[in-house]
Design a protein around this motif. Structure first.
Motif, PDB file in Angstrom:
ATOM      1  N   PRO A   7       8.731  -3.970  26.411  1.00  0.00           N
ATOM      2  CA  PRO A   7       9.325  -2.635  26.270  1.00  0.00           C
ATOM      3  C   PRO A   7      10.046  -2.457  24.933  1.00  0.00           C
ATOM      4  O   PRO A   7      10.089  -1.363  24.392  1.00  0.00           O
ATOM      5  N   PHE A   8      10.573  -3.545  24.383  1.00  0.00           N
ATOM      6  CA  PHE A   8      11.241  -3.486  23.082  1.00  0.00           C
ATOM      7  C   PHE A   8      10.255  -3.037  21.997  1.00  0.00           C
ATOM      8  O   PHE A   8      10.565  -2.163  21.184  1.00  0.00           O
ATOM      9  N   LEU A   9       9.053  -3.644  21.988  1.00  0.00           N
ATOM     10  CA  LEU A   9       8.058  -3.270  20.983  1.00  0.00           C
ATOM     11  C   LEU A   9       7.596  -1.831  21.165  1.00  0.00           C
ATOM     12  O   LEU A   9       7.380  -1.117  20.192  1.00  0.00           O
ATOM     13  N   TYR A  10       7.440  -1.412  22.422  1.00  0.00           N
ATOM     14  CA  TYR A  10       7.045  -0.024  22.645  1.00  0.00           C
ATOM     15  C   TYR A  10       8.117   0.934  22.127  1.00  0.00           C
ATOM     16  O   TYR A  10       7.827   1.881  21.411  1.00  0.00           O
ATOM     17  N   ARG A  11       9.345   0.664  22.474  1.00  0.00           N
ATOM     18  CA  ARG A  11      10.459   1.552  22.118  1.00  0.00           C
ATOM     19  C   ARG A  11      10.646   1.653  20.607  1.00  0.00           C
ATOM     20  O   ARG A  11      10.923   2.720  20.080  1.00  0.00           O
ATOM     21  N   HIS A  12      10.453   0.547  19.886  1.00  0.00           N
ATOM     22  CA  HIS A  12      10.748   0.550  18.452  1.00  0.00           C
ATOM     23  C   HIS A  12       9.526   0.672  17.549  1.00  0.00           C
ATOM     24  O   HIS A  12       9.691   0.949  16.355  1.00  0.00           O
ATOM     25  N   LYS A  15       6.226   3.799  20.115  1.00  0.00           N
ATOM     26  CA  LYS A  15       6.743   5.114  20.499  1.00  0.00           C
ATOM     27  C   LYS A  15       6.721   6.102  19.331  1.00  0.00           C
ATOM     28  O   LYS A  15       6.650   7.302  19.535  1.00  0.00           O
ATOM     29  N   ILE A  16       6.768   5.601  18.114  1.00  0.00           N
ATOM     30  CA  ILE A  16       6.677   6.478  16.936  1.00  0.00           C
ATOM     31  C   ILE A  16       5.350   7.230  16.959  1.00  0.00           C
ATOM     32  O   ILE A  16       5.308   8.441  16.752  1.00  0.00           O
ATOM     33  N   HIS A  17       4.267   6.519  17.241  1.00  0.00           N
ATOM     34  CA  HIS A  17       2.956   7.162  17.320  1.00  0.00           C
ATOM     35  C   HIS A  17       2.897   8.118  18.509  1.00  0.00           C
ATOM     36  O   HIS A  17       2.226   9.150  18.452  1.00  0.00           O
ATOM     37  N   HIS A  18       3.613   7.810  19.572  1.00  0.00           N
ATOM     38  CA  HIS A  18       3.567   8.618  20.782  1.00  0.00           C
ATOM     39  C   HIS A  18       4.518   9.811  20.752  1.00  0.00           C
ATOM     40  O   HIS A  18       4.721  10.455  21.775  1.00  0.00           O
ATOM     41  N   ARG A  19       5.075  10.095  19.622  1.00  0.00           N
ATOM     42  CA  ARG A  19       5.852  11.339  19.494  1.00  0.00           C
ATOM     43  C   ARG A  19       4.944  12.541  19.676  1.00  0.00           C
ATOM     44  O   ARG A  19       5.402  13.626  20.009  1.00  0.00           O
ATOM     45  N   PHE A  20       3.667  12.353  19.438  1.00  0.00           N
ATOM     46  CA  PHE A  20       2.682  13.413  19.623  1.00  0.00           C
ATOM     47  C   PHE A  20       2.198  13.370  21.066  1.00  0.00           C
ATOM     48  O   PHE A  20       1.385  12.536  21.426  1.00  0.00           O
ATOM     49  N   ILE A  21       2.710  14.249  21.906  1.00  0.00           N
ATOM     50  CA  ILE A  21       2.282  14.321  23.301  1.00  0.00           C
ATOM     51  C   ILE A  21       0.871  14.887  23.369  1.00  0.00           C
ATOM     52  O   ILE A  21       0.036  14.419  24.127  1.00  0.00           O
ATOM     53  N   VAL A  29      -2.982   8.372  12.437  1.00  0.00           N
ATOM     54  CA  VAL A  29      -2.436   7.398  11.496  1.00  0.00           C
ATOM     55  C   VAL A  29      -0.914   7.472  11.395  1.00  0.00           C
ATOM     56  O   VAL A  29      -0.313   6.739  10.619  1.00  0.00           O
ATOM     57  N   TYR A  30      -0.294   8.347  12.191  1.00  0.00           N
ATOM     58  CA  TYR A  30       1.157   8.450  12.212  1.00  0.00           C
ATOM     59  C   TYR A  30       1.677   7.313  13.078  1.00  0.00           C
ATOM     60  O   TYR A  30       1.574   7.350  14.306  1.00  0.00           O
ATOM     61  N   ALA A  31       2.213   6.280  12.447  1.00  0.00           N
ATOM     62  CA  ALA A  31       2.631   5.096  13.180  1.00  0.00           C
ATOM     63  C   ALA A  31       3.684   4.336  12.384  1.00  0.00           C
ATOM     64  O   ALA A  31       3.849   4.548  11.182  1.00  0.00           O
ATOM     65  N   HIS A  32       4.359   3.450  13.074  1.00  0.00           N
ATOM     66  CA  HIS A  32       5.284   2.514  12.427  1.00  0.00           C
ATOM     67  C   HIS A  32       4.474   1.689  11.418  1.00  0.00           C
ATOM     68  O   HIS A  32       3.304   1.369  11.667  1.00  0.00           O
ATOM     69  N   PRO A  33       5.032   1.318  10.274  1.00  0.00           N
ATOM     70  CA  PRO A  33       4.274   0.550   9.283  1.00  0.00           C
ATOM     71  C   PRO A  33       3.665  -0.746   9.848  1.00  0.00           C
ATOM     72  O   PRO A  33       2.533  -1.094   9.506  1.00  0.00           O
ATOM     73  N   PHE A  34       4.382  -1.421  10.735  1.00  0.00           N
ATOM     74  CA  PHE A  34       3.839  -2.644  11.346  1.00  0.00           C
ATOM     75  C   PHE A  34       2.618  -2.317  12.203  1.00  0.00           C
ATOM     76  O   PHE A  34       1.590  -2.991  12.119  1.00  0.00           O
ATOM     77  N   GLU A  35       2.709  -1.276  13.009  1.00  0.00           N
ATOM     78  CA  GLU A  35       1.571  -0.898  13.849  1.00  0.00           C
ATOM     79  C   GLU A  35       0.415  -0.392  13.000  1.00  0.00           C
ATOM     80  O   GLU A  35      -0.747  -0.661  13.297  1.00  0.00           O
ATOM     81  N   PHE A  36       0.720   0.330  11.942  1.00  0.00           N
ATOM     82  CA  PHE A  36      -0.337   0.829  11.066  1.00  0.00           C
ATOM     83  C   PHE A  36      -1.127  -0.330  10.467  1.00  0.00           C
ATOM     84  O   PHE A  36      -2.358  -0.325  10.468  1.00  0.00           O
TER      85      PHE A  36
END
Length: 129
Positions: A7-12, A15-21, A29-36
């Motif tokens: 849940p920590f990884l999802y939250r930080h 979840k940035i990518h999931h701001r788009f419901i 391509v809207y994502a945290h730099p690590f996930e990107f």
């Protein structure tokens, strides 16, 4: 998905990518730099590295198809051709449900989601959270 495992990884991160419901093609391509880097760029290169593909194959065929597929999954439109050729899981609806509920539809073709019980077709009235 690492979001289930941590849940920590999802939250930080995720979840940035999931701001788009209701995602759009640019949201893919809207994502945290690590996930990107680890979730968007590395998997595309990994296939070419593992198969020792010719650079032409990678840059002129594989990379554009990967980007088109990712944009298609976030475009918000249901593209019937994917259902006609037998890839019902390729329609945009399952991925929209993934963004709306975030605990379903992790894969692109829905095969593993169906195997592990995380597939949601969006037609049920109540969705367990």
């Amino acid at each position: 998905s690492y979001s289930i495992a941590s849940p920590f990884l999802y939250r930080h991160i995720q979840k940035i990518h999931h701001r788009f419901i209701a995602p759009t093609a640019m949201a893919c391509v809207y994502a945290h730099p690590f996930e990107f880097a680890c979730g968007n760029i590395f998997p595309i290169y990994l296939g070419c590295m593992m198969t020792n593909a010719h650079p032409y194959t990678c840059y002129e065929i594989w990379f554009p198809l990967a980007m088109i597929g990712t944009c298609r999954g976030h475009c918000g439109y249901k593209i019937r051709i994917f259902e006609w050729i037998g890839f019902g899981g390729c329609s945009v609806d399952p991925h929209d449900a993934h963004h709306a509920y975030s605990m379903y539809n992790y894969g692109g073709l829905a095969l593993l989601d169906r195997m592990f019980g995380t597939y949601f077709d969006g037609r049920e009235r109540s969705v367990p959270c």
